[in-house]
Design a protein around this motif. Structure first.
Motif, PDB file in Angstrom:
ATOM      1  N   MET A  48       0.843  -1.171   0.000  1.00 59.13           N
ATOM      2  CA  MET A  48       0.000   0.000   0.000  1.00 59.13           C
ATOM      3  C   MET A  48       0.896   1.245   0.000  1.00 59.13           C
ATOM      4  N   ASN A  49       0.522   2.243  -0.750  1.00 58.58           N
ATOM      5  CA  ASN A  49       1.234   3.515  -0.789  1.00 58.58           C
ATOM      6  C   ASN A  49       0.526   4.484   0.158  1.00 58.58           C
ATOM      7  N   ILE A  50       1.238   4.951   1.159  1.00 63.57           N
ATOM      8  CA  ILE A  50       0.628   5.781   2.199  1.00 63.57           C
ATOM      9  C   ILE A  50       1.259   7.166   2.206  1.00 63.57           C
ATOM     10  N   PHE A  51       0.405   8.193   2.134  1.00 61.97           N
ATOM     11  CA  PHE A  51       0.847   9.580   2.236  1.00 61.97           C
ATOM     12  C   PHE A  51       0.837   9.950   3.705  1.00 61.97           C
ATOM     13  N   LEU A  52       1.993  10.368   4.207  1.00 61.49           N
ATOM     14  CA  LEU A  52       2.170  10.639   5.627  1.00 61.49           C
ATOM     15  C   LEU A  52       2.631  12.068   5.846  1.00 61.49           C
ATOM     16  N   THR A  53       1.830  12.856   6.553  1.00 61.81           N
ATOM     17  CA  THR A  53       2.282  14.179   6.964  1.00 61.81           C
ATOM     18  C   THR A  53       2.956  14.020   8.327  1.00 61.81           C
ATOM     19  N   GLY A  54       3.906  14.887   8.613  1.00 57.22           N
ATOM     20  CA  GLY A  54       4.614  14.792   9.884  1.00 57.22           C
ATOM     21  C   GLY A  54       5.632  13.668   9.918  1.00 57.22           C
ATOM     22  N   ALA A  55       6.065  13.224   8.755  1.00 52.91           N
ATOM     23  CA  ALA A  55       6.939  12.051   8.664  1.00 52.91           C
ATOM     24  C   ALA A  55       8.313  12.251   9.292  1.00 52.91           C
ATOM     25  N   THR A  56       8.747  13.501   9.472  1.00 52.34           N
ATOM     26  CA  THR A  56      10.051  13.733  10.106  1.00 52.34           C
ATOM     27  C   THR A  56       9.908  13.967  11.608  1.00 52.34           C
ATOM     28  N   GLY A  57       8.700  14.032  12.108  1.00 49.25           N
ATOM     29  CA  GLY A  57       8.473  14.291  13.527  1.00 49.25           C
ATOM     30  C   GLY A  57       8.698  13.065  14.394  1.00 49.25           C
ATOM     31  N   PHE A  58       8.555  13.257  15.692  1.00 47.55           N
ATOM     32  CA  PHE A  58       8.792  12.189  16.657  1.00 47.55           C
ATOM     33  C   PHE A  58       7.875  10.996  16.408  1.00 47.55           C
TER      34      PHE A  58
ATOM     35  N   THR B 121      -1.031  20.967  -2.972  1.00 46.39           N
ATOM     36  CA  THR B 121      -0.038  19.901  -2.837  1.00 46.39           C
ATOM     37  C   THR B 121      -0.560  18.786  -1.942  1.00 46.39           C
ATOM     38  N   LEU B 122      -1.234  19.138  -0.863  1.00 48.53           N
ATOM     39  CA  LEU B 122      -1.796  18.118   0.027  1.00 48.53           C
ATOM     40  C   LEU B 122      -2.839  17.280  -0.706  1.00 48.53           C
ATOM     41  N   THR B 123      -3.693  17.942  -1.462  1.00 47.30           N
ATOM     42  CA  THR B 123      -4.719  17.226  -2.224  1.00 47.30           C
ATOM     43  C   THR B 123      -4.065  16.287  -3.234  1.00 47.30           C
ATOM     44  N   LYS B 124      -3.039  16.768  -3.911  1.00 49.73           N
ATOM     45  CA  LYS B 124      -2.322  15.951  -4.896  1.00 49.73           C
ATOM     46  C   LYS B 124      -1.677  14.738  -4.225  1.00 49.73           C
ATOM     47  N   GLY B 125      -1.045  14.939  -3.070  1.00 47.55           N
ATOM     48  CA  GLY B 125      -0.429  13.831  -2.352  1.00 47.55           C
ATOM     49  C   GLY B 125      -1.451  12.786  -1.933  1.00 47.55           C
ATOM     50  N   ALA B 126      -2.598  13.246  -1.461  1.00 45.24           N
ATOM     51  CA  ALA B 126      -3.656  12.318  -1.054  1.00 45.24           C
ATOM     52  C   ALA B 126      -4.166  11.515  -2.249  1.00 45.24           C
ATOM     53  N   ARG B 127      -4.291  12.167  -3.386  1.00 44.73           N
ATOM     54  CA  ARG B 127      -4.767  11.471  -4.598  1.00 44.73           C
ATOM     55  C   ARG B 127      -3.790  10.393  -5.049  1.00 44.73           C
ATOM     56  N   ARG B 128      -2.508  10.615  -4.826  1.00 45.18           N
ATOM     57  CA  ARG B 128      -1.476   9.649  -5.245  1.00 45.18           C
ATOM     58  C   ARG B 128      -1.437   8.412  -4.356  1.00 45.18           C
ATOM     59  N   ALA B 129      -2.014   8.498  -3.188  1.00 42.43           N
ATOM     60  CA  ALA B 129      -1.859   7.441  -2.190  1.00 42.43           C
ATOM     61  C   ALA B 129      -3.070   6.514  -2.113  1.00 42.43           C
ATOM     62  N   ASP B 130      -2.834   5.367  -1.475  1.00 40.16           N
ATOM     63  CA  ASP B 130      -3.901   4.420  -1.184  1.00 40.16           C
ATOM     64  C   ASP B 130      -4.526   4.710   0.173  1.00 40.16           C
ATOM     65  N   ALA B 131      -3.826   5.500   0.995  1.00 40.06           N
ATOM     66  CA  ALA B 131      -4.297   5.882   2.321  1.00 40.06           C
ATOM     67  C   ALA B 131      -3.518   7.117   2.761  1.00 40.06           C
ATOM     68  N   VAL B 132      -4.097   7.865   3.685  1.00 40.55           N
ATOM     69  CA  VAL B 132      -3.447   9.061   4.214  1.00 40.55           C
ATOM     70  C   VAL B 132      -3.433   8.986   5.733  1.00 40.55           C
ATOM     71  N   ILE B 133      -2.281   9.314   6.305  1.00 39.11           N
ATOM     72  CA  ILE B 133      -2.156   9.444   7.760  1.00 39.11           C
ATOM     73  C   ILE B 133      -1.668  10.861   8.020  1.00 39.11           C
ATOM     74  N   HIS B 134      -2.453  11.625   8.752  1.00 38.75           N
ATOM     75  CA  HIS B 134      -2.123  13.025   9.025  1.00 38.75           C
ATOM     76  C   HIS B 134      -1.596  13.157  10.456  1.00 38.75           C
TER      77      HIS B 134
ATOM     78  N   LEU C 236       5.027   7.906   1.258  1.00 36.67           N
ATOM     79  CA  LEU C 236       5.221   9.189   0.605  1.00 36.67           C
ATOM     80  C   LEU C 236       5.131  10.226   1.714  1.00 36.67           C
ATOM     81  N   GLY C 237       6.252  10.825   2.083  1.00 30.61           N
ATOM     82  CA  GLY C 237       6.293  11.720   3.234  1.00 30.61           C
ATOM     83  C   GLY C 237       6.337  13.185   2.847  1.00 30.61           C
ATOM     84  N   LEU C 238       5.458  13.973   3.428  1.00 26.74           N
ATOM     85  CA  LEU C 238       5.449  15.413   3.181  1.00 26.74           C
ATOM     86  C   LEU C 238       6.742  16.019   3.721  1.00 26.74           C
ATOM     87  N   ALA C 239       7.437  16.756   2.863  1.00 20.75           N
ATOM     88  CA  ALA C 239       8.727  17.355   3.232  1.00 20.75           C
ATOM     89  C   ALA C 239       8.664  18.855   2.978  1.00 20.75           C
ATOM     90  N   HIS C 240       8.800  19.646   4.023  1.00 19.81           N
ATOM     91  CA  HIS C 240       8.668  21.103   3.908  1.00 19.81           C
ATOM     92  C   HIS C 240       9.982  21.811   3.559  1.00 19.81           C
TER      93      HIS C 240
END
Length: 135
Positions: free
Chosen positions: A1-11, A57-70, A28-32
Motif C-alpha cells: 500500500m502507498n501511504i501519504f504521511l504528513t509529519g513524517a520527520t516528527g517524533f 499539494t496536500l490534495t495531490k499527495g492524497a490522490r497519489r496514495a492508497d491511504a493518508v495518515i495526518h 510518501l512523506g510530506l517534506a517542507h
C-alpha cells in the motif's frame, strides 16, 4: 500500500514511517524543506515537497496514495486554522474513494481523567489550549 504521511520527520511520524516501511508499505512523506526531504530519503521514505499550508499539494499527495495518515503540525497560534485547512485539502484528495484517512489528535482532548484511563469511549473534555481539537 502507498501511504501519504504528513509529519513524517516528527517524533511520532518517524516511528510510524519506520513501522509502515517494515511492514512492506511504500511511504510518501510530506517534506517542507530540502533538509526534510533528504532526511526522509535517507530513511527510505519518498519525499513529497510541500507543507501543511499548501492545499493543492496536500490534495495531490492524497490522490497519489492508497491511504493518508495526518500527523503533521505547525507550531504557533495558527495551528488550529492550518490544521483544519490541511485536513480539508487531504479529504478533498480522497473524495469519492474508499481510501482510509487516519487523523490523530492527542490525549489532551480527554482532559483530566484522574486515575482513569482515557480511550476512544472517553467523552471529550479538552484543555482550553486544545479546545479546538474537539471539533
Amino acid at each position: 500500500m502507498n501511504i501519504f504521511l504528513t509529519g513524517a520527520t516528527g517524533f511520532i511520524g518517524s516511528a510510524v514511517a519506520r513501522r509502515l516501511l517494515a511492514q512492506g508499505h511504500d511511504v510518501l512523506g510530506l517534506a517542507h524543506s530540502d533538509k526534510a526531504a533528504a532526511t526522509l530519503a535517507g530513511r527510505g521514505v519518498t519525499p513529497f515537497r510541500g507543507d501543511l499550508t499548501d492545499a493543492p499539494t496536500l490534495t495531490k499527495g492524497a490522490r497519489r496514495a492508497d491511504a493518508v495518515i495526518h500527523l503533521g503540525a505547525v507550531a504557533g497560534p495558527d495551528f488550529p486554522k492550518t490544521d483544519a485547512q490541511a485536513v480539508t485539502a487531504l479529504l478533498a484528495g480522497l473524495e469519492g474513494t474508499a481510501k482510509p484517512f487516519v487523523y490523530t489528535s492527542g490525549a489532551a482532548v480527554a482532559g483530566d481523567t484522574g486515575d482513569g484511563v482515557g480511550d476512544e469511549e472517553t467523552p471529550l473534555d479538552p484543555a482550553s489550549k486544545s479546545a479546538w481539537r474537539g471539533e
